[in-house]
Design a protein around this motif. Structure first.
Motif, PDB file in Angstrom:
ATOM      1  N   VAL A 135       0.837  -1.199   0.000  1.00  0.00           N
ATOM      2  CA  VAL A 135       0.000   0.000   0.000  1.00  0.00           C
ATOM      3  C   VAL A 135       0.871   1.249   0.000  1.00  0.00           C
ATOM      4  O   VAL A 135       0.596   2.235  -0.680  1.00  0.00           O
ATOM      5  N   ASN A 136       1.948   1.187   0.739  1.00  0.00           N
ATOM      6  CA  ASN A 136       2.790   2.381   0.865  1.00  0.00           C
ATOM      7  C   ASN A 136       3.682   2.629  -0.340  1.00  0.00           C
ATOM      8  O   ASN A 136       3.792   3.757  -0.804  1.00  0.00           O
ATOM      9  N   ILE A 137       4.342   1.578  -0.797  1.00  0.00           N
ATOM     10  CA  ILE A 137       5.364   1.873  -1.810  1.00  0.00           C
ATOM     11  C   ILE A 137       4.840   1.809  -3.238  1.00  0.00           C
ATOM     12  O   ILE A 137       5.317   2.532  -4.092  1.00  0.00           O
ATOM     13  N   PHE A 138       3.852   0.951  -3.500  1.00  0.00           N
ATOM     14  CA  PHE A 138       3.421   0.807  -4.889  1.00  0.00           C
ATOM     15  C   PHE A 138       2.487   1.930  -5.287  1.00  0.00           C
ATOM     16  O   PHE A 138       1.425   2.109  -4.702  1.00  0.00           O
ATOM     17  N   ARG A 139       2.895   2.675  -6.283  1.00  0.00           N
ATOM     18  CA  ARG A 139       2.089   3.787  -6.764  1.00  0.00           C
ATOM     19  C   ARG A 139       2.560   4.094  -8.182  1.00  0.00           C
ATOM     20  O   ARG A 139       3.670   3.715  -8.568  1.00  0.00           O
ATOM     21  N   THR A 140       1.734   4.735  -8.947  1.00  0.00           N
ATOM     22  CA  THR A 140       2.182   5.178 -10.268  1.00  0.00           C
ATOM     23  C   THR A 140       3.074   6.382 -10.055  1.00  0.00           C
ATOM     24  O   THR A 140       2.662   7.359  -9.443  1.00  0.00           O
ATOM     25  N   LEU A 141       4.271   6.309 -10.555  1.00  0.00           N
ATOM     26  CA  LEU A 141       5.177   7.436 -10.353  1.00  0.00           C
ATOM     27  C   LEU A 141       4.635   8.647 -11.095  1.00  0.00           C
ATOM     28  O   LEU A 141       4.064   8.516 -12.178  1.00  0.00           O
ATOM     29  N   PRO A 142       4.784   9.817 -10.504  1.00  0.00           N
ATOM     30  CA  PRO A 142       4.224  11.018 -11.124  1.00  0.00           C
ATOM     31  C   PRO A 142       4.978  11.378 -12.396  1.00  0.00           C
ATOM     32  O   PRO A 142       6.115  10.949 -12.576  1.00  0.00           O
ATOM     33  N   PRO A 143       4.347  12.156 -13.262  1.00  0.00           N
ATOM     34  CA  PRO A 143       5.071  12.603 -14.454  1.00  0.00           C
ATOM     35  C   PRO A 143       6.287  13.427 -14.032  1.00  0.00           C
ATOM     36  O   PRO A 143       6.239  14.126 -13.023  1.00  0.00           O
ATOM     37  N   SER A 144       7.324  13.319 -14.802  1.00  0.00           N
ATOM     38  CA  SER A 144       8.514  14.077 -14.461  1.00  0.00           C
ATOM     39  C   SER A 144       8.223  15.559 -14.634  1.00  0.00           C
ATOM     40  O   SER A 144       7.618  15.979 -15.611  1.00  0.00           O
ATOM     41  N   GLU A 145       8.665  16.309 -13.646  1.00  0.00           N
ATOM     42  CA  GLU A 145       8.395  17.742 -13.695  1.00  0.00           C
ATOM     43  C   GLU A 145       9.150  18.394 -14.839  1.00  0.00           C
ATOM     44  O   GLU A 145       8.747  19.398 -15.381  1.00  0.00           O
ATOM     45  N   ASN A 146      10.237  17.768 -15.162  1.00  0.00           N
ATOM     46  CA  ASN A 146      11.106  18.344 -16.162  1.00  0.00           C
ATOM     47  C   ASN A 146      11.322  17.296 -17.245  1.00  0.00           C
ATOM     48  O   ASN A 146      12.072  16.358 -17.060  1.00  0.00           O
ATOM     49  N   SER A 161       6.563  12.225   0.247  1.00  0.00           N
ATOM     50  CA  SER A 161       6.146  11.402   1.383  1.00  0.00           C
ATOM     51  C   SER A 161       7.322  10.636   1.990  1.00  0.00           C
ATOM     52  O   SER A 161       7.114   9.651   2.700  1.00  0.00           O
ATOM     53  N   TRP A 162       8.523  11.069   1.702  1.00  0.00           N
ATOM     54  CA  TRP A 162       9.699  10.331   2.149  1.00  0.00           C
ATOM     55  C   TRP A 162       9.735  10.074   3.660  1.00  0.00           C
ATOM     56  O   TRP A 162      10.177   8.994   4.082  1.00  0.00           O
ATOM     57  N   PRO A 163       9.312  11.014   4.516  1.00  0.00           N
ATOM     58  CA  PRO A 163       9.372  10.742   5.956  1.00  0.00           C
ATOM     59  C   PRO A 163       8.703   9.411   6.321  1.00  0.00           C
ATOM     60  O   PRO A 163       9.183   8.715   7.214  1.00  0.00           O
ATOM     61  N   HIS A 164       7.616   9.073   5.654  1.00  0.00           N
ATOM     62  CA  HIS A 164       7.001   7.773   5.906  1.00  0.00           C
ATOM     63  C   HIS A 164       7.619   6.688   5.051  1.00  0.00           C
ATOM     64  O   HIS A 164       7.919   5.594   5.532  1.00  0.00           O
ATOM     65  N   LEU A 165       7.818   7.048   3.784  1.00  0.00           N
ATOM     66  CA  LEU A 165       8.275   6.041   2.829  1.00  0.00           C
ATOM     67  C   LEU A 165       9.616   5.440   3.262  1.00  0.00           C
ATOM     68  O   LEU A 165       9.839   4.230   3.163  1.00  0.00           O
ATOM     69  N   GLN A 166      10.477   6.291   3.757  1.00  0.00           N
ATOM     70  CA  GLN A 166      11.780   5.786   4.161  1.00  0.00           C
ATOM     71  C   GLN A 166      11.639   4.715   5.232  1.00  0.00           C
ATOM     72  O   GLN A 166      12.285   3.668   5.192  1.00  0.00           O
ATOM     73  N   LEU A 167      10.757   5.009   6.196  1.00  0.00           N
ATOM     74  CA  LEU A 167      10.578   4.050   7.285  1.00  0.00           C
ATOM     75  C   LEU A 167       9.989   2.741   6.775  1.00  0.00           C
ATOM     76  O   LEU A 167      10.351   1.662   7.242  1.00  0.00           O
ATOM     77  N   VAL A 168       9.090   2.856   5.781  1.00  0.00           N
ATOM     78  CA  VAL A 168       8.508   1.633   5.227  1.00  0.00           C
ATOM     79  C   VAL A 168       9.600   0.809   4.549  1.00  0.00           C
ATOM     80  O   VAL A 168       9.688  -0.409   4.733  1.00  0.00           O
ATOM     81  N   TYR A 169      10.451   1.487   3.753  1.00  0.00           N
ATOM     82  CA  TYR A 169      11.542   0.761   3.097  1.00  0.00           C
ATOM     83  C   TYR A 169      12.484   0.143   4.132  1.00  0.00           C
ATOM     84  O   TYR A 169      12.933  -0.995   3.986  1.00  0.00           O
ATOM     85  N   GLU A 170      12.778   0.916   5.153  1.00  0.00           N
ATOM     86  CA  GLU A 170      13.676   0.421   6.183  1.00  0.00           C
ATOM     87  C   GLU A 170      13.080  -0.825   6.844  1.00  0.00           C
ATOM     88  O   GLU A 170      13.761  -1.836   7.079  1.00  0.00           O
ATOM     89  N   LEU A 196       7.329  -7.295 -10.105  1.00  0.00           N
ATOM     90  CA  LEU A 196       7.166  -6.409 -11.260  1.00  0.00           C
ATOM     91  C   LEU A 196       6.915  -4.977 -10.813  1.00  0.00           C
ATOM     92  O   LEU A 196       7.506  -4.018 -11.329  1.00  0.00           O
ATOM     93  N   MET A 197       6.061  -4.830  -9.824  1.00  0.00           N
ATOM     94  CA  MET A 197       5.761  -3.473  -9.344  1.00  0.00           C
ATOM     95  C   MET A 197       6.977  -2.867  -8.658  1.00  0.00           C
ATOM     96  O   MET A 197       7.235  -1.666  -8.762  1.00  0.00           O
ATOM     97  N   LEU A 198       7.720  -3.733  -7.969  1.00  0.00           N
ATOM     98  CA  LEU A 198       8.941  -3.255  -7.318  1.00  0.00           C
ATOM     99  C   LEU A 198       9.917  -2.720  -8.372  1.00  0.00           C
ATOM    100  O   LEU A 198      10.528  -1.668  -8.201  1.00  0.00           O
ATOM    101  N   LEU A 199      10.025  -3.445  -9.470  1.00  0.00           N
ATOM    102  CA  LEU A 199      10.957  -3.021 -10.520  1.00  0.00           C
ATOM    103  C   LEU A 199      10.505  -1.705 -11.151  1.00  0.00           C
ATOM    104  O   LEU A 199      11.337  -0.879 -11.517  1.00  0.00           O
ATOM    105  N   GLU A 200       9.203  -1.539 -11.266  1.00  0.00           N
ATOM    106  CA  GLU A 200       8.722  -0.287 -11.868  1.00  0.00           C
ATOM    107  C   GLU A 200       9.119   0.925 -11.032  1.00  0.00           C
ATOM    108  O   GLU A 200       9.316   2.008 -11.551  1.00  0.00           O
ATOM    109  N   LEU A 201       9.233   0.707  -9.728  1.00  0.00           N
ATOM    110  CA  LEU A 201       9.590   1.822  -8.850  1.00  0.00           C
ATOM    111  C   LEU A 201      11.009   2.325  -9.087  1.00  0.00           C
ATOM    112  O   LEU A 201      11.351   3.439  -8.709  1.00  0.00           O
ATOM    113  N   PHE A 202      11.842   1.492  -9.724  1.00  0.00           N
ATOM    114  CA  PHE A 202      13.219   1.923  -9.976  1.00  0.00           C
ATOM    115  C   PHE A 202      13.271   3.164 -10.859  1.00  0.00           C
ATOM    116  O   PHE A 202      14.319   3.779 -11.000  1.00  0.00           O
TER     117      PHE A 202
END
Lengths: 497, 667
Positions: A135-146, A161-170, A196-202
């Protein structure tokens, strides 16, 4: 809905004329699009994550895990995991501060608990854990701002959302590394879809996130034997898409780093699948524009392969020569660097197979008007091992490079290059004086022959062209008979299309 | 057709038989094998010449096998080869032998590099049309099947593009096989192949029988639209357009619309973006009824999507969507269902969204008519004219003509003027440049009075801008204005101001005078040029800055064609001769160039006069007093204009201009 709208639009109108944004003082007029983009206020991004979140429930702090008796521990753990599955909007940094804090504290506690307490990871909590992570890490990555994001120059967009996301990854990492962790249980939840979803996050622009993903994927690869082939295959797909379709993927360097260590562990003899990966994926990866971002990792992978199986050398070097950069000097320098790394580990028997095309390319590099390319190529002669290889095969290598070196030594604009070439020529002279003299003598003759050949070629093509015209006229005559067609060329192009 | 060059070529070329021995295949193949890539590439690009030299038979038996074997070359060479082979049918002996071209193209269709593969597929598609139905089944279809079941993904992706060209001409049994192959590629293991299949789904559906579309294509579409990869799902949206055109309304509603609705709410913004981007096509494909029931709500949610990319794409489609609504009840739908969302976008947080909207919103006025425009749209236009982002304002201004037709521009002029002035003085020169380009349009819409009163001073101010590109654009702008408002206006308002700048202490401004004269002389005509401009140019020949002096030479060369013999002979020539002795090298160079052009011009005038005069007055060879009507009029098309000097001159100026941009931007 509609009644609400007019007031929403009114507040903006008065703000505009007086408050038009003052350009930052340090921005000079002209080609400042890049800096302008940066100057503009960060637009909301990564909001996709919160799209389907509705009816946010209020979070209340639960008792601490260490305060409850062991019998209630797992029940509380489940509740905490459920609590951590609630998502918050980090774009609005003041929204629901209390809830965010509760979740942060709970995550911290989970990290602590899974890392240090034994006996926590029993079978029933696995699905809860994986659900919370997903629930926390899998998401559609946003369009690149640039859209022209250049990893070397531009600041990446950091995940809000890194303050939470980091802890989830940890937490995820410690979960995988826990001595209690049982792959046989986890594999029911960490399946192909999960990977597959994990790889997409790369593709995340945030380097901190990619760093975590790298370690996590590495652990997953290590612990889940059944997923290994699948992971490799999906990596291939990502790379191939990157090479041939998009030219954009942020996590190539990280994936290559993992693959580097995977290749390191390949058993000998290498499977066809792995060789194919080298030839059809790693080598073509060299052709990508943004090579500089992942070249170190890529070169490492290639050299790993060659150390495993020297017979692949010819394939690799011919591949590199095929993709040799034609206009990008920066890449050319990288190619030369990688080539030297390969030559450092090459077996003499392999060197013989590729010496001629290789040194013709090296000679072309020496004649590059960009002095860094020429310099990098000439540094090959400072390498003892390469020098010894050249010496052993000087009857082939010398003729391949001599003409170019000789010519460039007279023409190059950069004095450093000229003196480096003199040194190389001197080494050649010492290496084999007789051959050197012969080559010097035949140089002029060859130049003349070249000119003559060029002239012959021109005559050949001229003849062909005349023949073509005559044929077309002949055809024309045969076909149309009395009909006058004054423009054979137009007719020809029309006829061919 | 190309086939004509084939068998029948033999008797015609019989006389040239001796030539063939001159070009043994080995020599030609040597050329194709040359070590230098560039030479190899050149040879491949002239492959048709080689084939022609060899004749059809040897092309088939010797050249093509060679090409098939040496497929391992640089991608650039392969690309050229793939392209050439598409036009080769005539050179191998016409349609009867078209299948000889398949082996090399088959190998090229499996190459890794996408551009090569795509080109090979394109050529194969071309050649497929030249096959007879029998040859198609005997040679082409087996090739497609081989590609479709290839090991590596490249051949399977290539196969996707070939199904639709062979399907219509195949027999029923073969058709079933082709469908089967396509089906399996749609569920291929590699996403690259599924993407290729998805992108050809629409095309394939079009050549299928309606029954098969329903029973086979729709399920495939459903699967692809719910693929695990968003890159596949978004391609299904594209296919949706073609499929929707084939089905009846009932089938559409039952089979396709639920999927489309799902795509509009996909969790990946890329898919939603695609729906927004293809909205007009989708709208046309599904027809008015479904548009009203399903698409409008979907469009509303896209307009307030959480990703700016999606909102911007949807905003771009607002006008087209409204235009394509059924005329009956259109106004009400727009006012009640679309406008509320648009109003929100006017104050969007993202400037791309706002500028996307600004580029189309003016178009709504023609659809809504005068009253609605004034009531609903005008406030939005005014708000956007005051937007903080210059691009938004520019987009509004650049589409003024739409509004002008409906409510007249005067309604807007109150707000327009401050917006224009602000843009005209924007700190970014690109913005200034953009507004200058709309000046002639604005001048046309606002009329000469308003222009003189409010905008003329701006146009003159740009002439002394500190960025060269702006000064240059301002110069061109003046020319267009003169074309619009006429020479009299020019003489009264512009020319004096331009000429005053010739005395400016800044040499860049003095040069601007020259550039303006270059641009204006033609539009202003001979009289103004000779009487007002020429004296100033000539006076500037004594400028102390060399750049000004050589630009005088260039200007004289440029306005030469407009002047008459008297002025050229009596005024221009002496000055140029003096400049030709200048101490500065560049001045000398340009002066000499101008002298030779002027001299040519004089000669031409001379000849023309002679030609005219001779038959009538055989003895007359002095013509200085003759001011022939012909040459005076022919400024636009006379021989002097064919000297190419002008083009070269502007080219050089362009280069300099670029350099100046560059330098200025780095200051």
């Amino acid at each position: 809905m509609e009644t609400k709208l007019p007031p929403a639009s009114t507040p903006t109108s008065p703000s505009s004329p007086g408050l038009s944004p003052v350009p930052p003082p340090d921005k000079v007029d002209g080609f400042s699009r890049r800096s302008l983009r940066r100057a503009r206020p960060r637009r909301s991004h990564s909001s996709s994550q919160f799209r389907y979140q509705s009816n946010q429930q209020e979070l209340t702090p639960l008792p601490l895990l260490k305060d409850v008796p062991a019998s209630e521990l797992h029940e509380l753990l489940s509740r905490k995991l459920a609590q951590c599955g609630v998502m918050f909007d980090f774009l609005d940094c003041v929204a629901d501060l209390k809830g965010k804090e509760v979740k942060r504290a709970a995550l911290n506690e989970l990290v602590e608990c899974v890392g240090s307490t034994r006996g926590v990871l029993i079978e029933p909590v696995y699905p809860d854990i994986i659900r919370m992570i997903s629930v926390n890490i899998f998401r559609t990555l946003p369009p690149s701002e640039n859209p022209e994001f250049d990893p070397e120059e531009d600041e990446p967009n950091l995940e809000p959302s890194w303050p939470h996301l980091q802890l989830v990854y940890e937490f995820f990492l410690r979960f995988l590394e826990s001595p209690d962790f049982q792959p046989s249980v986890a594999k029911r939840y960490v399946d192909q879809k999960f990977v597959l979803m994990l790889l997409e996050l790369f593709d995340s622009e945030d380097p901190r996130e990619r760093e975590y993903l790298k370690t996590i994927l590495h652990r997953v690869y290590g612990k889940f034997l059944g997923l290994r082939a699948y992971i490799r295959k999906q990596c291939n797909h990502i790379f191939l898409r990157f090479i041939y379709e998009l030219e954009h993927f942020n996590g190539v360097a990280e994936l290559l780093e993992i693959l580097g260590s995977i290749i390191n562990g390949f058993a000998l003899p290498l499977k066809t699948e792995h060789k194919q990966f080298l030839v059809r994926v790693l080598i073509p990866l060299h052709s990508v524009k943004s090579l500089s971002v992942f070249h170190a990792q890529l070169a490492y992978c290639v050299v790993q392969f060659l150390e495993k199986d020297a017979t692949l050398t010819e394939h690799v070097i011919r591949g590199l020569l095929k993709y040799w950069p034609k206009t990008c000097t920066q890449k050319e320098v990288m190619f030369l660097g990688e080539m030297e790394e390969i030559l450092d580990v090459i077996e003499p028997s392999q060197f013989v197979k590729i010496q001629e095309p290789l040194f013709k390319q090296v000679a072309r590099c020496v004649s590059s008007p960009h002095f860094q390319v020429a310099e990098r190529a000439l540094y090959f002669w400072n390498n003892e091992y390469i020098l010894s290889l050249i010496e052993d095969n000087c009857h082939t290598v010398l003729p391949a490079v001599f003409g170019t070196l000789y010519q460039v030594s007279k023409e190059h604009w950069n004095q450093t290059i000229v003196s480096l070439i003199y040194n190389v020529l001197k080494t050649f002279m010492e290496m084999n004086g007789k051959l050197f003299d012969e080559l010097t003598a035949s140089y002029k003759l060859e130049k003349q022959q070249e000119q003559q050949k060029a002239q012959e070629r021109q005559e050949l093509w001229q003849g062909l062209e005349e023949l073509r015209l005559r044929r077309l006229q002949g055809t024309q005559g045969a076909k149309d008979g009395p009909l006058p067609r004054p423009t054979p060329q137009v007719a020809a192009s029309g006829g061919q299309s | 057709m190309a086939g004509a060059a084939g068998p029948r070529a033999a008797p015609g070329a019989a006389g040239g038989d001796g030539d063939d021995s001159l070009y043994p295949i080995a020599v030609l193949i040597d050329e194709l094998r040359n070590e230098d890539v560039q030479l190899r590439l050149n040879s491949i690009k002239k492959l048709s010449t080689i084939a022609l030299a060899l004749g059809v038979e040897r092309t088939r038996t010797e050249l093509l096998p060679f090409l098939t074997d040496t497929i391992y070359d640089e991608d650039e060479v392969l690309l050229a080869l793939a392209e050439q082979l598409g036009n080769f049918t005539g050179l191998v002996g016409g349609p009867d032998f078209a299948h000889c071209l398949l082996p090399p193209l088959e190998s090229l269709a499996t190459v890794e590099e996408t551009v090569v593969r795509d080109k090979a597929v394109e050529s194969l598609r071309q050649i497929s049309q030249e096959h007879t139905p029998v040859a198609l089944e005997a040679h082409f279809v087996p090739l497609v099947k081989r590609l479709a079941s290839g090991d590596w993904f490249t051949s399977r992706t290539s196969a996707c593009g070939l199904f639709s060209v062979c399907y219509p001409r195949a027999s029923n049994a073969v058709k079933a096989e082709i469908r089967q192959h396509f089906r399996s590629l749609c569920s291929d293991d590699t996403p690259m192949v599924r993407r290729a299949a998805a992108s050809k789904l629409g095309e394939f559906a079009k050549v299928l029988e309606l029954d098969s579309v329903k029973t086979e294509i729709v399920p495939l579409f459903t699967n692809l639209a719910s693929d695990e990869q968003d890159s596949v799902r978004l391609l299904a949206v594209e296919a949706c357009v073609s499929i929707a055109q084939l089905l009846s309304q009932d089938d559409l509603e039952a089979l396709v619309i639920p999927i489309l609705r799902q795509a509009a709410e996909d969790k990946s913004w890329r898919v939603r973006y695609m729906v927004a981007d293809k909205f007009s096509e989708l709208q046309k494909a599904v027809g008015p009824k479904i548009t009203l029931n399903d698409l409008i709500p979907a469009f509303q949610s896209l307009l307030k999507d959480c990703e700016a990319e999606v909102r911007a794409a949807a905003a771009h489609k607002v006008k087209e969507l409204c235009e394509n609504l059924p005329t009956e009840g259109r106004e009400a739908i727009i006012v009640n269902q679309i406008l509320p969302y648009i109003k929100e976008l006017v104050s969007d947080t993202n400037q791309h969204v706002k500028s996307a909207l600004a580029s189309v919103i003016m178009g709504l006025s023609t659809i809504l008519g005068k009253e609605n425009t004034i009531e609903h749209l005008l406030p939005l236009f005014l708000a956007q004219l005051k937007d903080e982002c210059p691009e938004v304002r520019l987009n509004i201004i650049s589409n003024l003509d739409c509004v002008n037709e409906v409510i007249g521009i005067r309604q807007l002029s109150q707000s327009l003027l401050p917006a224009i002035v602000e843009l005209a003085e924007d700190a970014k020169w690109r913005v200034r440049l953009a507004i200058i380009e709309y000046m002639p349009l604005l001048a046309g819409q606002l009329g000469v009075e308003f222009f003189d009163e409010k905008l003329n001073s701006l146009c003159m101010a740009w002439l002394v801008d500190h960025v060269y590109a702006i000064r240059e654009a301002a110069t061109n702008n003046l020319m267009k204005l003169v074309q619009k408002f006429g020479t009299e206006w020019a003489q009264n308002t512009i020319v004096p101001k331009v000429l005053v700048m010739a005395n400016d202490p800044n040499y860049l401004h003095r040069m601007t005078t020259l550039f303006c004269i270059n641009a204006l002389s033609e539009a202003c005509g001979q009289e103004i040029t000779t009487k007002q401009m020429l004296p100033i140019v000539l006076k500037m020949a004594g400028d102390q800055v060399a750049n000004v002096r050589f630009n005088v030479a260039k200007s004289l060369q440029k306005i030469g064609p407009i002047l008459d013999t008297d002025a050229l002979q009596g005024k221009v020539k002496p000055v140029l001769q003096k400049l030709g002795q200048d101490e500065d090298m560049d001045v000398k160079y340009f002066a000499q160039e101008a002298i030779s052009v002027v001299a040519q011009r004089l000669r031409k005038l001379d000849v023309l006069v002679k030609d005219r005069e001779e038959p009538r007055i055989p003895g007359a060879d002095k013509n200085l007093f003759l001011i022939p009507r012909g040459p005076g009029e022919d400024t636009g098309k006379g021989p002097a204009c064919q000297l190419h000097v002008n083009t070269r001159d502007t080219l050089a100026q362009l280069e300099i201009a670029e350099l100046v941009h560059f330098l200025q931007s780095r200051e």
